[in-house]
Design an enzyme around this catalytic site. Structure first.
Site, PDB file in Angstrom:
ATOM      1  N   HIS A   1      75.679  41.772 -46.126  1.00  0.00           N
ATOM      2  CA  HIS A   1      75.404  42.850 -47.083  1.00  0.00           C
ATOM      3  C   HIS A   1      74.288  43.770 -46.581  1.00  0.00           C
ATOM      4  CE1 HIS A   1      78.196  41.636 -50.252  1.00  0.00           C
ATOM      5  NE2 HIS A   1      77.956  40.411 -49.832  1.00  0.00           N
ATOM      6  N   THR A   2      74.182  43.871 -45.279  1.00  0.00           N
ATOM      7  CA  THR A   2      73.224  44.799 -44.672  1.00  0.00           C
ATOM      8  C   THR A   2      73.925  46.040 -44.145  1.00  0.00           C
ATOM      9  OG1 THR A   2      73.468  43.445 -42.698  1.00  0.00           O
ATOM     10  CG2 THR A   2      71.466  43.109 -44.001  1.00  0.00           C
ATOM     11  N   ASP A   3      75.235  45.954 -43.884  1.00  0.00           N
ATOM     12  CA  ASP A   3      75.879  47.073 -43.163  1.00  0.00           C
ATOM     13  C   ASP A   3      75.930  48.357 -43.987  1.00  0.00           C
ATOM     14  OD1 ASP A   3      77.977  46.129 -44.809  1.00  0.00           O
ATOM     15  OD2 ASP A   3      79.480  46.123 -43.196  1.00  0.00           O
TER      16      ASP A   3
ATOM     17  N   SER B   1     106.088  43.255 -42.318  1.00  0.00           N
ATOM     18  CA  SER B   1     105.117  42.210 -42.022  1.00  0.00           C
ATOM     19  C   SER B   1     105.835  40.878 -41.974  1.00  0.00           C
ATOM     20  CB  SER B   1     104.037  42.179 -43.112  1.00  0.00           C
ATOM     21  OG  SER B   1     103.364  40.934 -43.080  1.00  0.00           O
TER      22      SER B   1
ATOM     23  N   ALA C   1      90.082  34.433 -47.067  1.00  0.00           N
ATOM     24  CA  ALA C   1      89.009  33.549 -46.610  1.00  0.00           C
ATOM     25  C   ALA C   1      87.757  34.329 -46.226  1.00  0.00           C
ATOM     26  CB  ALA C   1      89.491  32.718 -45.433  1.00  0.00           C
ATOM     27  N   GLY C   2      87.809  35.659 -46.362  1.00  0.00           N
ATOM     28  CA  GLY C   2      86.647  36.464 -45.980  1.00  0.00           C
ATOM     29  C   GLY C   2      86.487  36.537 -44.470  1.00  0.00           C
ATOM     30  N   LEU C   3      87.581  36.411 -43.729  1.00  0.00           N
ATOM     31  CA  LEU C   3      87.506  36.468 -42.258  1.00  0.00           C
ATOM     32  C   LEU C   3      88.098  37.781 -41.736  1.00  0.00           C
ATOM     33  CD1 LEU C   3      88.481  32.741 -41.487  1.00  0.00           C
ATOM     34  CD2 LEU C   3      86.191  33.754 -41.606  1.00  0.00           C
TER      35      LEU C   3
ATOM     36  N   ASP D   1      83.139  44.926 -40.252  1.00  0.00           N
ATOM     37  CA  ASP D   1      84.376  44.208 -39.911  1.00  0.00           C
ATOM     38  C   ASP D   1      85.217  44.988 -38.907  1.00  0.00           C
ATOM     39  OD1 ASP D   1      83.337  42.633 -41.877  1.00  0.00           O
ATOM     40  OD2 ASP D   1      84.821  43.167 -43.386  1.00  0.00           O
TER      41      ASP D   1
ATOM     42  N   SER E   1      90.865  39.729 -42.557  1.00  0.00           N
ATOM     43  CA  SER E   1      92.270  39.962 -42.236  1.00  0.00           C
ATOM     44  C   SER E   1      92.610  41.442 -42.431  1.00  0.00           C
ATOM     45  CB  SER E   1      93.171  39.084 -43.101  1.00  0.00           C
ATOM     46  OG  SER E   1      92.872  39.265 -44.464  1.00  0.00           O
TER      47      SER E   1
HETATM   48  C1  GLA Z   1      82.621  42.450 -46.453  1.00  0.00           C
HETATM   49  C2  GLA Z   1      82.597  43.915 -46.037  1.00  0.00           C
HETATM   50  C3  GLA Z   1      81.586  44.165 -44.922  1.00  0.00           C
HETATM   51  C4  GLA Z   1      80.221  43.583 -45.273  1.00  0.00           C
HETATM   52  C5  GLA Z   1      80.358  42.142 -45.767  1.00  0.00           C
HETATM   53  C6  GLA Z   1      79.048  41.579 -46.253  1.00  0.00           C
HETATM   54  O1  GLA Z   1      83.104  41.666 -45.401  1.00  0.00           O
HETATM   55  O2  GLA Z   1      83.874  44.304 -45.607  1.00  0.00           O
HETATM   56  O3  GLA Z   1      81.491  45.540 -44.652  1.00  0.00           O
HETATM   57  O4  GLA Z   1      79.560  44.382 -46.212  1.00  0.00           O
HETATM   58  O5  GLA Z   1      81.308  42.025 -46.807  1.00  0.00           O
HETATM   59  O6  GLA Z   1      78.143  41.482 -45.224  1.00  0.00           O
END
Ligand code: GLA
Length: 388
Positions: free
Chosen positions: A40-42, A73, A128-130, A177, A132
């Protein structure tokens, strides 16, 4: 003569041929990522330190004579989705919006993207927050860049993919990302200053030190992700405005107390404390990695998690439980990674403790009545590239 596709790309290439009746012009790949630190810095112009995963999206693509985009897909049943070249935000929903968004982003930036057919195949665990979605956007962006000879540099390509997600899909994410997906290198973490967009490839090879970076997917359902993310972002922007700075990146760690004293809102004070301290932790981790003292990043990872839990309030029970269980079982450091509200935890562990740590997390999840987690070892993989 068109070269024969290798096994890695044959499924997506075959699906393309079956759907569109010809061979693709090429196949491009873009990876998902884990973020080592800098959460959460970007969107605060700060620092991040992601690495690419071996998981990603492969896009087989070919120019077509028709003025539209057709995309299928392998993860979604049914016929290809057809999108007009001049589709606007709101016209396309679901997974195809990430693809249509990239076309829209490039075209509105003035790039001459014409009709195209695409088949995409991904293996980034969904939800999964990776990243995709960034992998999908960037695989398509790279394909279009080459197919139409656009000559877009990697940093601009990442920005254009981010714009697709911000303004077409409607998710106000930062640029981490997409930058990770496009710019990461095998064997390295990517130290990125999201203000200057200057990058440094920092060698990262835990195995050479007898260490493993585990990714533990909690399988916790993502709850409230988009709305809460937007709220965090808005709180940061409001605090920056009150403090009279362009972004929270401009508050140095030694100015933190003075800055906090100027904020009336207790929630904003917590958010600011997280962002300012997290930026400092990224710099500390990078300094530590440069000296080769890998184990010393452990406490910084754990401190990042505490800050995300207590000050940024983006963890959930599964994430906290996974971190606590990993640390109790011998992890050198552990933290949630990605946006939070579910998703994954990373843990730096001595290689001979990896199984014990995973077992400990499993047991803790079972005791808490959570779904069974899964785990894998993360090794820094290459960024986006053409496969053939
Ligand atoms: C998600 C967002 C990123 C970033 C993160 C937290 O992945 O897509 O831009 O803000 O959360 O670091």
């Amino acid at each position: 003569m068109t070269p024969e596709p290798t096994a890695e790309i044959s499924s997506v290439s075959t699906a393309f041929t079956e759907a569109f009746g010809r061979r693709p012009d090429g196949v491009w790949a873009a990876p998902g990522r884990v973020n080592v630190i800098g959460e959460h810095t970007d969107y605060n112009d700060g620092f991040v330190l992601p690495m690419a995963l071996p998981h990603g999206v492969r896009a087989a693509a070919g120019r077509s004579r028709h003025a539209r985009v057709r995309v299928l897909s392998l993860q979604e049943p049914g016929a290809p989705v057809t999108v007009e070249l001049d589709a606007r935000p709101g016209d396309v929903t679901g997974w195809a919006a990430y693809v249509a968004g990239v076309v829209w982003s490039l075209r509105t930036a003035g790039y001459d993207v014409g009709g195209v057919d695409l088949a995409v195949d991904g293996d980034v665990p969904a939800g999964a927050g990776l990243s995709s979605s960034a992998a999908l956007e960037c695989s398509v962006a790279c394909a279009l860049n080459e197919l139409f000879g656009l000559g877009i540099e990697p940093v601009d390509l990442a920005r254009l993919a981010q714009r697709a997600e911000n303004d077409f899909v409607g998710m106000p994410c930062g640029v981490m990302d997409q930058m990770a997906s496009v710019n990461c290198r095998e064997g390295h973490v990517l130290f990125l200053d999201t203000r200057s967009m200057v990058t440094e490839q920092v060698p990262f090879d835990p195995a050479s030190r007898g260490r493993t970076l585990l990714v533990i997917d909690t399988h916790a359902p993502h709850r409230l992700v988009d709305g809460e993310y937007a709220k965090r972002r808005a709180a940061c922007e409001a605090a920056a405005a009150t403090l009279g700075v362009a972004a929270l990146r401009d508050v140095a760690l030694d100015e933190l107390d003075t800055a906090l004293a100027r904020l009336d809102d207790a929630t904003q004070r917590r958010r600011v404390r997280h962002v300012v301290s997290e930026n400092a932790r990224v710099e500390d981790v990078v300094r530590t990695l440069r000296t080769g003292e890998l184990d010393e990043i452990g406490p910084l990872l754990t401190a990042s998690h505490a800050s995300l839990r207590d000050d940024y309030e983006v963890t959930v029970g599964e994430l906290d439980t996974a971190v606590e269980a990993a640390l109790s079982a011998g992890a050198l450091g552990a933290r949630m990674t990605g946006g939070g509200f579910g998703g994954c935890v990373i843990a730096l562990v001595p290689r001979d403790r990896a199984d014990t740590v995973v077992e400990a997390v499993r047991a803790a999840f079972s005791d808490a009545g959570y779904a069974e987690p899964s785990a894998f070892t993360a090794v820094p993989a290459p960024g986006a590239r053409r496969l053939f």
